[in-house]
Design an enzyme around this catalytic site. Structure first.
Site, short mmCIF file in Angstrom:
data_model
loop_
_atom_site.label_atom_id
_atom_site.label_comp_id
_atom_site.label_asym_id
_atom_site.label_seq_id
_atom_site.Cartn_x
_atom_site.Cartn_y
_atom_site.Cartn_z
N GLY A 92 43.11 28.65 25.69
CA GLY A 92 43.18 29.66 26.73
C GLY A 92 43.58 29.04 28.05
CB CYS A 93 45.60 28.98 30.53
SG CYS A 93 46.82 30.26 30.18
N GLY A 94 44.56 30.82 32.32
CA GLY A 94 44.26 31.92 33.22
C GLY A 94 44.72 33.26 32.67
CB VAL B 53 40.21 32.59 33.50
CG1 VAL B 53 39.40 32.88 34.77
CG2 VAL B 53 39.83 31.23 32.93
#
Length: 315
Positions: A272-274, A300
């Site tokens: 995952g990331c933003g 996020v």
């Protein structure tokens, strides 16, 4: 015929007449108002293509390339920056880009890291959109993904350095017949699929920058009730582990980067990331290294709005 996940610019120049190229350049911008977008652009691809043009693409792109526009190919939701259309809706857009079933697609970006994050996001999207076939004699539902797709390593700048031809303005594109009928959930993680209460039980890779991961920069969601900036037991694995200024690093270097973080073939891996873009480049590098992973599309962004209690760590 199997194709390479990542191809070099010299190969693309040499095989230019045998591939179909999509420019996946995207410039970060705030999420559109959801109600307004739904009213004006949701599933209205012709309208979007007329009104949501990308200045970078118009200024310069590979000769004949259509633009895979993130602001059209996806849509904003309460939880996701890039919501996924149904396979039928996605197909309707891709047909407008001149893509035919069987085409070998070459996807590229531009800018930081050779544009690999945006190109990889588009690559993942094509791989998650599946054509479906039913073998009624054995009652087995089989899914066939669009695997004739590659990322151009280094993006537009690398292509130009390889003496590739570019143009400005819009390319004249005739409609194709691309069709996707199902979704491959084996590479897509929804929030409920991820054990955020016990991330130590899997390998959850956070692909954001170090500054974002430790909280040196604000999380970006001031209305969120999150007390931290990342999830407990998340493994920091930024895009720089697999990409340099000119694109993806060599496979052997990426293999070593995964091994150094204790990530190996057979592990349960979620990335995952933003908002699901940088994570896509890590996902693609993992796939090339033989590591099967899922992409957490919400990132996020979704956690901050829907489950802020999981963003409980910083520093």
């Amino acid at each position: 015929m199997a194709v390479e996940m990542i191809v070099e610019p010299k190969w693309v120049v040499q095989n230019f007449g045998n591939v179909r190229i999509l420019d996946c350049s995207w410039t970060f911008k705030p999420k559109a108002d959801i109600a307004e977008y739904k009213s004006k652009y949701y599933n209205k691809f012709g309208v979007g293509m007329n009104e949501l043009k990308n200045p970078e693409y118009l200024a310069e792109h590979i000769n004949g390339a259509a633009h895979f526009n993130f602001d059209i190919a996806y849509y904003p939701t309460e939880d996701e920056r890039f919501g996924l259309y149904t396979p039928e809706e996605f197909s309707a857009y891709i047909k407008r880009l001149g893509v035919f079933n069987g085409d070998h697609l070459i996807l590229y970006g531009r800018g930081k890291d050779g544009g690999m994050a945006a190109a990889s996001r588009a690559y993942w999207t094509f791989r998650v959109s599946f054509r479906v076939s039913l073998r009624t004699n054995s009652l087995v539902l089989q899914y066939y993904g669009y695997t004739q797709v590659s990322v151009l390593n280094g993006g537009l700048e690398a292509f130009k350095l390889a003496q590739g031809v570019v143009q400005s303005g819009e390319s004249m594109i005739s409609s194709g017949n691309f069709e996707s009928k199902s979704v491959d959930n084996s590479i897509l993680a929804k929030m409920g699929d991820v054990p955020f209460d016990n991330l130590a039980s899997i390998k959850y890779l956070d692909a954001r920058s170090k500054e974002e991961f430790i909280g040196k920069v604000p999380i970006g969601y001031p209305d969120s009730k999150a007390e931290g900036v990342r999830c407990k037991d998340a493994i920091h694995f930024p895009i720089g582990e697999v990409c340099g200024a000119k694109g993806f690093k060599k496979k052997t270097d990426c293999d070593q980067a995964f091994a150094a973080k204790g990530i190996k073939v057979g592990d349960t891996v979620v990335i995952g990331c933003g908002i699901g873009v940088s994570a896509s480049a890590v996902w693609l590098a993992a796939a090339r290294s033989g590591i099967v992973a899922k992409l957490f599309n919400g990132g996020v962004h979704e956690l901050a709005h829907k489950a802020p209690q999981h963003l409980n760590t910083k520093g």
